[in-house]
Structure formats: C-alpha cells, structure tokens
Scaffold this active site. Sequence first.
Site, short mmCIF file in Angstrom:
data_model
loop_
_atom_site.label_atom_id
_atom_site.label_comp_id
_atom_site.label_asym_id
_atom_site.label_seq_id
_atom_site.Cartn_x
_atom_site.Cartn_y
_atom_site.Cartn_z
N ALA A 19 38.30 -5.59 39.36
CA ALA A 19 38.05 -6.87 40.06
C ALA A 19 37.77 -6.55 41.53
O ALA A 19 38.41 -7.09 42.43
CB ALA A 19 39.21 -7.84 39.88
N LEU A 20 36.82 -5.66 41.72
CA LEU A 20 36.58 -5.09 43.05
C LEU A 20 36.04 -6.13 44.02
O LEU A 20 35.22 -6.97 43.67
CB LEU A 20 35.58 -3.93 42.94
CG LEU A 20 36.00 -2.77 42.03
CD1 LEU A 20 34.95 -1.66 42.08
CD2 LEU A 20 37.37 -2.22 42.41
N HIS A 21 36.55 -6.07 45.25
CA HIS A 21 36.08 -6.94 46.33
C HIS A 21 35.77 -6.07 47.54
O HIS A 21 35.91 -4.83 47.48
CB HIS A 21 37.12 -8.02 46.63
CG HIS A 21 38.51 -7.48 46.84
ND1 HIS A 21 38.83 -6.64 47.89
CD2 HIS A 21 39.64 -7.63 46.12
CE1 HIS A 21 40.11 -6.32 47.82
NE2 HIS A 21 40.63 -6.89 46.75
N GLY A 41 37.36 -5.42 50.11
CA GLY A 41 38.47 -4.56 50.54
C GLY A 41 38.38 -3.21 49.82
O GLY A 41 38.42 -2.14 50.44
N HIS A 42 38.22 -3.25 48.50
CA HIS A 42 38.06 -2.00 47.74
C HIS A 42 36.83 -1.24 48.23
O HIS A 42 36.86 -0.01 48.37
CB HIS A 42 37.85 -2.29 46.25
CG HIS A 42 39.00 -2.94 45.56
ND1 HIS A 42 38.94 -4.21 45.05
CD2 HIS A 42 40.25 -2.49 45.28
CE1 HIS A 42 40.09 -4.51 44.47
NE2 HIS A 42 40.91 -3.49 44.60
N GLN A 97 53.11 -1.57 35.78
CA GLN A 97 53.49 -2.12 37.08
C GLN A 97 53.55 -3.64 37.07
O GLN A 97 53.75 -4.26 38.11
CB GLN A 97 52.55 -1.60 38.18
CG GLN A 97 51.14 -2.15 38.15
CD GLN A 97 50.27 -1.46 39.19
OE1 GLN A 97 49.83 -0.33 39.00
NE2 GLN A 97 50.02 -2.13 40.30
N LYS A 108 46.69 -3.78 53.05
CA LYS A 108 47.13 -5.07 52.51
C LYS A 108 48.41 -4.88 51.68
O LYS A 108 49.32 -5.68 51.73
CB LYS A 108 46.00 -5.66 51.66
CG LYS A 108 46.48 -6.53 50.55
CD LYS A 108 45.97 -7.91 50.65
CE LYS A 108 46.60 -8.83 49.64
NZ LYS A 108 46.98 -8.24 48.39
N ASP A 109 48.44 -3.77 50.91
CA ASP A 109 49.65 -3.42 50.16
C ASP A 109 50.38 -2.33 50.95
O ASP A 109 50.44 -1.17 50.53
CB ASP A 109 49.27 -2.93 48.76
CG ASP A 109 48.58 -4.02 47.96
OD1 ASP A 109 49.21 -5.06 47.71
OD2 ASP A 109 47.40 -3.84 47.61
N ILE A 134 40.95 -6.10 54.70
CA ILE A 134 39.70 -6.86 54.93
C ILE A 134 40.02 -8.33 54.60
O ILE A 134 40.66 -8.63 53.59
CB ILE A 134 38.56 -6.34 54.02
CG1 ILE A 134 38.37 -4.83 54.21
CG2 ILE A 134 37.27 -7.09 54.28
CD1 ILE A 134 37.87 -4.39 55.57
O1 PAF Z 1 46.79 -1.41 44.40
C1 PAF Z 1 46.47 -1.36 43.19
O2 PAF Z 1 45.43 -1.89 42.78
C2 PAF Z 1 47.37 -0.64 42.20
O3 PAF Z 1 48.71 -0.83 42.53
C3 PAF Z 1 47.04 0.86 42.05
C4 PAF Z 1 47.31 1.60 43.34
C5 PAF Z 1 45.60 1.02 41.62
C6 PAF Z 1 47.93 1.48 40.96
O4 PAF Z 1 47.71 0.89 39.73
#
Ligand code: PAF
Length: 280
Positions: free
Chosen positions: A34-36, A38-39, A63, A151-152, A178
């Site tokens: 789900a790239l935006h 920021g990625h 996770q 962001k994280d 971003i």
């Molecule tokens: O930030 C994320 O999208 C996820 O936590 C990661 C780092 C890809 C691990 O699954």
Amino acid sequence: MTAPILRQLDELRTTTAPWLRAGGRIGVVPTMGALHDGHLSLVAAAKMACDHVIVTIFVNPRQFNNPEDLANYPRTETEDARKLARFDVDALWVPDADQVYPDGFATTVSVSGLTDVMDGAYRPGHFDGVATVVTKLFTQTSATDAFFGEKDFQQLLIVRRLAADLDLGVTVHGCPTIRDIDGLALSSRNLLLSDRARTMAPRLHDEMEEIAAGLSRGEDFEPLREAAIARLLTAGFTQVDYLDLRAQSDLRSVQDTAQPARLFAAAHLAGVRLIDNIAV
Ligand code: PAF
C-alpha cells in the site's frame, strides 16, 4: 523499468549472489505494501546511497495483535509495482508466507526496554513481530543498509537497537515523515479513512503543533497535553491511546525539552488508529 517480483528464497539468493561477490551496498526498504509517497521517499534515499535496492512487500501477520486489523490491511501489489517502476529498483521481495515462516518456525526476536512504552504497551506482541520479520528480511536480502520512516519513530529505534545488538552489519537510516498538504502524516492506514474522517484526521498533527508551540513559549507540558486531548475528543476522535513527550534517544518520559525530545501520539478516529510524532 519494472523490477522482477521474487517470491521464493532461491530466486532472491540467485539475484543477490553476484551483487555480494562484487561487494556493493545492498539497500533494503521493508514495507507492508500500500505504498505512498512516504515509502517512495525511502526508495529514493536508498537509490542515492546504495548500488542495489530491494523493496520488500510482506504483510507480516506476526505484528498484528488484532485479527480484524490484519484482515482489513490494504493490499495493492499491482499498484505498488507500478509506483516503483520509475525508481528502477533491482528487485521486489514479495515472499510467500512459508518463505518467511516455514513450518516449525520457533524463533522470536524481542528487544527490551524501548518496547515497553507507547505502541509496545498498547499493541502486545507487535514489536516482537516487527523485530522478528525485520531480522529475517535483513538476513534474507543480505542488506548492508535499510531505510525506515521517522513516522514510526519507535520502530526505527527498535530496529537500530536490534541491528546493533545482533551485529547484523546493517546501517539503519531514518528518513523524515512525509505529510499531506494539510499536515496528516502519510500512512497506508489513511486509505481506510472515510471521506469525513479524512477531513478530521489532520487535527491530530494540529494539536501536536499546538503543544510544541506552547512548550516553546515556556508553558508546562501537562496542561497543554490535557487541553489537546480534550479538544481531540470533542472533535470526534474516540480514544487517545497516548500523547507523550519523550526523549528522542531512548523514549524515556520527560516534562520539558531540555534534551532533544519528541511528541508522540496515537489516537482512534472512525475505527482507524492513527500515530504521529514530531520533534520539539
Ligand atoms: O513499517 C512497516 O511497514 C512494518 O512494520 C515493517 C517494518 C515493514 C515490518 O513488517
């Protein structure tokens, strides 16, 4: 150019073997798709710093502490590959689930301390899942460099810690958050917001900026925090998990900005949990 999509470990190893022999830098951008933008900013940073770039896309079940959250997580692989085409990355690592978690998989990477607070406290097991999958993605791709968004921020510190502790030989780069024009931090979860919720979502960042402004005027943190939470709840946020002022280096709770500090927030809006942080 469209990068090859690799789903099996033997294909990945065949791809990286000549790069490793040549001794170049292998940059990895771990994502759940789900790239935006920021990625894409992480991909651009990786392209600048490295000889080869691998983008990983894997929605990591370990996770997610909530099965509904996992089921609803946006999956947009075709669109993601299209967005990456202009960056000329070398490979997309989109592993089949058994390539990450084969039968009998029994190892967990767990970072202590940094994971006790904020998302670690509200999402039990979340950071063990992140630490475990990131360790696997680093070793599978033979990464020398990895790129994560601020962001994280808590995740970024945890990944730095594990890379250092386990001598993974990976330099972990943190890249700025971003934002959309209205201040909302870009996140794959924003896709889950209704139109109405999307118009309210930037309030979270607005309130954080309010607190930052108050702190810079010398006001006390606690009343600023309480007023911001009250306004968020009035505006339609249903729950504020945390709105914390913490040291940037180790996330210990602080009351002022005598040392480099950040404001961290997590809040629920129309069933979507938003997180954000800013330097103060
Ligand atoms: O930030 C994320 O999208 C996820 O936590 C990661 C780092 C890809 C691990 O699954």
